[in-house]
Design a protein around this motif. Structure first.
Motif, PDB file in Angstrom:
ATOM      1  N   PRO A   1       0.814  -1.237   0.000  1.00  0.00           N
ATOM      2  CA  PRO A   1       0.000   0.000   0.000  1.00  0.00           C
ATOM      3  C   PRO A   1       0.838   1.274   0.000  1.00  0.00           C
ATOM      4  CG  PRO A   1      -0.850  -1.579   1.587  1.00  0.00           C
ATOM      5  CD  PRO A   1       0.449  -2.130   1.111  1.00  0.00           C
ATOM      6  N   GLU A   2       2.000   1.231   0.597  1.00  0.00           N
ATOM      7  CA  GLU A   2       2.814   2.447   0.687  1.00  0.00           C
ATOM      8  C   GLU A   2       3.912   2.489  -0.378  1.00  0.00           C
ATOM      9  OE1 GLU A   2       4.334   2.637   4.599  1.00  0.00           O
ATOM     10  OE2 GLU A   2       2.358   2.671   5.582  1.00  0.00           O
ATOM     11  N   GLY A   3       3.865   1.599  -1.327  1.00  0.00           N
ATOM     12  CA  GLY A   3       4.846   1.626  -2.406  1.00  0.00           C
ATOM     13  C   GLY A   3       5.219   0.227  -2.860  1.00  0.00           C
ATOM     14  N   ASP A   4       5.019  -0.058  -4.176  1.00  0.00           N
ATOM     15  CA  ASP A   4       5.283  -1.392  -4.710  1.00  0.00           C
ATOM     16  C   ASP A   4       6.795  -1.626  -4.859  1.00  0.00           C
ATOM     17  OD1 ASP A   4       2.561  -1.704  -4.872  1.00  0.00           O
ATOM     18  OD2 ASP A   4       2.468  -1.032  -6.976  1.00  0.00           O
ATOM     19  N   TYR A   5       7.188  -2.918  -4.744  1.00  0.00           N
ATOM     20  CA  TYR A   5       8.592  -3.303  -4.860  1.00  0.00           C
ATOM     21  C   TYR A   5       8.806  -4.083  -6.162  1.00  0.00           C
ATOM     22  CZ  TYR A   5       9.110  -2.196   0.120  1.00  0.00           C
ATOM     23  OH  TYR A   5       9.140  -1.569   1.335  1.00  0.00           O
ATOM     24  N   TYR A   6       9.907  -3.790  -6.814  1.00  0.00           N
ATOM     25  CA  TYR A   6      10.344  -4.524  -8.006  1.00  0.00           C
ATOM     26  C   TYR A   6      11.797  -4.944  -7.774  1.00  0.00           C
ATOM     27  CZ  TYR A   6       6.365  -1.950  -9.957  1.00  0.00           C
ATOM     28  OH  TYR A   6       5.136  -1.411 -10.190  1.00  0.00           O
ATOM     29  N   ILE A   7      12.098  -6.227  -7.952  1.00  0.00           N
ATOM     30  CA  ILE A   7      13.468  -6.703  -7.701  1.00  0.00           C
ATOM     31  C   ILE A   7      13.979  -7.492  -8.899  1.00  0.00           C
ATOM     32  CG2 ILE A   7      12.661  -8.815  -6.531  1.00  0.00           C
ATOM     33  CD1 ILE A   7      15.215  -8.636  -4.805  1.00  0.00           C
ATOM     34  N   MET A   8      15.242  -7.230  -9.254  1.00  0.00           N
ATOM     35  CA  MET A   8      15.946  -7.989 -10.288  1.00  0.00           C
ATOM     36  C   MET A   8      17.183  -8.594  -9.635  1.00  0.00           C
ATOM     37  SD  MET A   8      16.192  -8.835 -13.511  1.00  0.00           S
ATOM     38  CE  MET A   8      17.323 -10.201 -13.684  1.00  0.00           C
TER      39      MET A   8
END
Length: 571
Positions: free
Chosen positions: A375-382
Motif C-alpha cells: 500500500p505504501e509503495g510497490d517493490y520490483y526486484i531484479m
C-alpha cells in the motif's frame, strides 16, 4: 600333412600379405593426404605468428612516451596548413626507424584522409584500408590494442595498423606493410623436407613390420615341416603295409594251420594304430606341438565371449541410465514450469506496465524478477545468482520467500537488502551468492532504489529522451554474514511515461563470433531506438538485435530483460 602345410601357406602367407599390403597402402594414402592438407595450413599459421611477433615488436616505436610518438602527435595537432608539412617531415624519420623488411608506410586519419604515403599512387584511402581502419579503431577503443594486423588481399603479407591518439576522439593510424612471400616459400620447402623424412621413416616402419611378419610365417612353415617329418607319409604307410602283407603271405603259405588267435589280435591292434595316426585331428596335433596360433584363436574366442558379456552388461547399464536421465529431465521440466510461473508476465504490475523477457541458459535459471505490491509503495526486484542450473534456481526461490517475508514490513530498499543478507547468508552453504537491484515506487512517484553489486538500472525520460543510470553503494548478498558496507538507498522523481530498465549481465556480456561483447553502449542505443514502441515490443526488438549481433554464437548466461513504464498515478 601336405594339406595342413598348404593350408598354412595359402591362408596365412597369401591372404595376410595381401591384406597387409592393402592396409599399408591405405595408411600411406591417408598419411600423404593429411600432410598435403596440413602443410599449407601449418605454413600459414607460422607466417601469421611471425607477423604478429613482428607487429608487437615494431609497436614499441609507438609506445606512450617514445620520442617518435610525441613528434607525430605534435605534428598532427598543428593547424591544417602546417600539419601536412610537419607530418611528412616527421614521417620520413619514422620510416627510417623501420627495417628494410617494410617496403611501404602511410599515415592516415581515422576519417580516411591520407596525410603521408611512401607510395605516391596512394592519394586517398582504399575501401580495403578504410574497412581495416574501422576495425583497428574498434579494437583500439575496446581493448587498447597497440597494433591491428590484417592480411593483404592481392599479395603475400600483412598490414600493421598502429593507433596514434592525438586529441579528444582524434586518432590516426601509421600503416606499414610486412611482406611474407619469401618466408612462406622457405617454410614450405622446410616442411616438405620434413614431411619427406617422416614419410621415409613411415616406409621403414612398414618394411620392418613386413620382415617381422615374414619371420612369423617362416616359423609356421617350419612347424608344419616338422609335423610332416614326425608323422609317416602316405607312401611310407603304403610301403609298410605291403611289407606286412608279403610277410603274412609267406607265413601263411608255410604254416597256415599254425596261425593262432594271438596273431590275429596283434594284427588288429596294428591296424587300429595306423588308422588312429591317419585320422588324427588338427586339434590333437596342435595339442601335441603347442601351436601358438591355435592358442591365439582359443584366447580370441574366449575374449569375444567376455566382450559380449560386457557389452550386454553395458547395454543394461546404459538403459538404466537412460531411464534415470528421462526421470531427471521430466523433473527438471516440472521445476522449470514452476520457476517460470513465479516470474511476472507482461502487463500491468501496479502502476507500471511491464515488458518481460526471461530465458534460462539451461532448463532452470539463476535470474529472478519479482513484483511485490504494498500500500505504501510497490517493490520490483531484479536478481542474478552467481551460478547456473538447479543450485542457482533454488536460491532464486529463496529470494522470493525472503521478499514475501520483508515486503509487509515496508522497509526501504537498502534496509531490506541488508535484512535479506542476514537471513540467507547462513543458509547458502555453497560458494554461491547473488546480486540484486531493488526498486520501490512510492505513490508520489518517488523512486527509491538500492543496488547489491548488480548491473546499473537505467531510466529513460519521456520528456527529454535522455538516459540516466541508477547506482547505489552495496555488497552482493549471501557471501558473508556480516556485510563490509551498508546498502544505501537513493531516490529520484519518476513521471508518467518514464521507463525503468532492469536486466541481467547476460544481455550486455553476450559475445559474437569475434569475441566482442554487446556492451553497455550498444544497449543504450537500442533503448533509445525503441523508445517509441510499446514496452513489450521494445523488449522483443532489443533481444532480436542482441541475437543478431551474436551471429549464431551460443549464449553463455541466462538472459533477463525487464522494461517498466509508469502509466498512471494511484488513486
Amino acid at each position: 600333412m601336405k594339406s595342413f602345410r598348404k593350408k598354412i601357406q595359402e591362408s596365412l602367407s597369401l591372404k595376410f600379405l595381401v591384406l597387409y599390403a592393402l592396409f599399408a597402402s591405405f595408411l600411406l594414402s591417408v598419411f600423404w593426404v593429411a600432410l598435403s592438407n596440413s602443410q599449407s595450413m601449418l605454413a600459414s599459421e607460422i607466417v601469421f605468428a611471425d607477423a604478429k611477433l613482428k607487429g608487437l615488436q615494431t609497436a614499441q616505436l609507438f609506445r606512450t612516451g617514445s620520442d617518435r610518438l610525441k613528434k607525430l602527435k605534435a605534428a598532427l595537432q598543428k593547424k591544417k596548413k602546417k600539419q601536412e608539412q610537419a607530418v611528412k617531415k616527421v614521417a620520413m624519420h619514422v620510416k627510417n626507424d623501420f627495417s628494410d623488411d617494410f617496403p611501404f608506410h602511410a599515415l592516415i586519419k581515422s576519417s580516411g584522409k591520407v596525410l603521408y604515403s611512401s607510395d605516391a599512387s596512394l592519394q586517398k584511402v582504399t575501401p580495403f584500408h578504410y574497412k581495416n581502419l574501422l576495425r583497428a579503431l574498434q579494437s583500439y577503443e575496446l581493448s587498447g590494442s597497440s597494433v591491428f594486423i590484417a592480411p593483404a588481399q592481392k599479395k603475400a603479407g600483412f598490414y600493421f595498423y598502429f593507433p596514434i591518439s592525438y586529441g579528444k576522439n582524434k586518432t590516426a593510424f601509421w600503416i606499414s606493410f610486412y611482406p611474407t612471400s619469401g618466408l612462406k616459400e622457405n617454410l614450405k620447402q622446410n616442411l616438405t623436407a620434413l614431411f619427406i623424412v617422416i614419410g621415409g621413416v613411415f616406409v621403414l616402419l612398414i618394411f620392418f613390420g613386413f620382415l617381422i611378419h615374414r619371420k612369423l610365417l617362416r616359423r609356421l612353415k617350419t612347424l608344419a615341416f616338422k609335423l610332416e617329418q614326425f608323422w609317416p607319409t602316405k607312401e611310407e604307410n603304403q610301403s609298410s603295409n605291403k611289407e606286412t602283407t608279403s610277410s603274412d603271405k609267406e607265413r601263411g603259405n608255410n604254416n597256415v594251420e599254425d596261425k593262432t588267435e594271438e596273431d590275429g589280435k596283434k594284427e588288429d591292434e596294428r591296424m587300429e594304430e595306423g588308422n588312429h595316426k591317419e585320422h588324427l585331428t588338427d586339434r590333437d596335433l596342435n595339442k601335441e606341438t603347442g601351436d601358438e596360433i591355435d592358442y591365439l584363436f582359443f584366447e580370441t574366442a574366449w575374449a569375444k565371449v567376455m566382450i559380449q558379456e560386457k557389452q550386454a552388461a553395458l547395454t543394461e547399464g546404459r538403459n538404466k541410465l537412460q531411464h534415470f536421465n528421462e526421470l531427471v529431465q521430466n523433473e527438471l521440466d516440472m521445476a522449470a514450469e514452476i520457476q517460470q510461473g513465479m516470474i511476472p508476465t507482461s502487463g500491468m504490475l501496479g502502476q507500471m506496465e511491464a515488458g518481460v523477457y526471461y530465458a534460462p541458459l539451461e532448463k532452470v535459471s539463476g535470474d529472478y524478477f519479482g513484483f511485490f505490491p504494498h500500500p505504501e509503495g510497490d517493490y520490483y526486484i531484479m536478481a542474478d545468482v552467481s551460478g547456473h542450473g538447479i543450485p542457482a534456481a533454488l536460491i532464486t526461490m529463496m529470494i522470493r520467500v525472503q521478499m514475501n517475508v520483508f515486503v509487509p514490513q515496508g522497509l526501504e530498499p537498502g534496509s531490506m537488502l541488508a535484512q535479506m543478507n542476514k537471513a540467507v547468508a547462513p543458509k547458502i552453504v555453497t560458494s554461491d551468492y547473488f546480486t540484486a537491484f531493488l526498486v520501490r515506487l512510492l505513490p508520489n512517484h518517488t523512486l527509491q532504489y538500492a543496488n547489491a553489486s548488480h548491473q546499473k538500472a537505467i531510466v529513460l525520460r519521456k520528456q527529454t529522451g535522455e538516459i540516466e543510470e541508477l547506482d547505489a553503494m552495496g555488497f552482493f548478498i549471501g557471501a558473508v554474514d556480516e556485510l563490509p558496507m551498508e546498502h544505501e538507498t537513493n531516490e529520484i522523481s519518476f513521471e508518467v511515461g518514464d521507463r525503468l530498465i532492469l536486466y541481467s549481465d547476460g544481455i550486455v556480456e553476450g559475445t559474437n563470433i569475434l569475441g566482442e561483447e554487446f556492451g553497455n553502449e550498444r544497449f543504450h542505443e537500442e533503448i533509445m531506438a525503441t523508445r517509441s514502441l510499446s514496452v513489450q515490443d521494445a523488449v522483443d526488438t532489443i533481444i532480436r538485435n542482441v541475437d543478431a549481433f551474436a551471429e549464431g554464437e551460443p549464449r553463455k548466461d541466462d538472459y533477463t530483460l525487464i522494461i517498466l513504464e509508469l502509466r498512471r498515478r494511484e488513486s
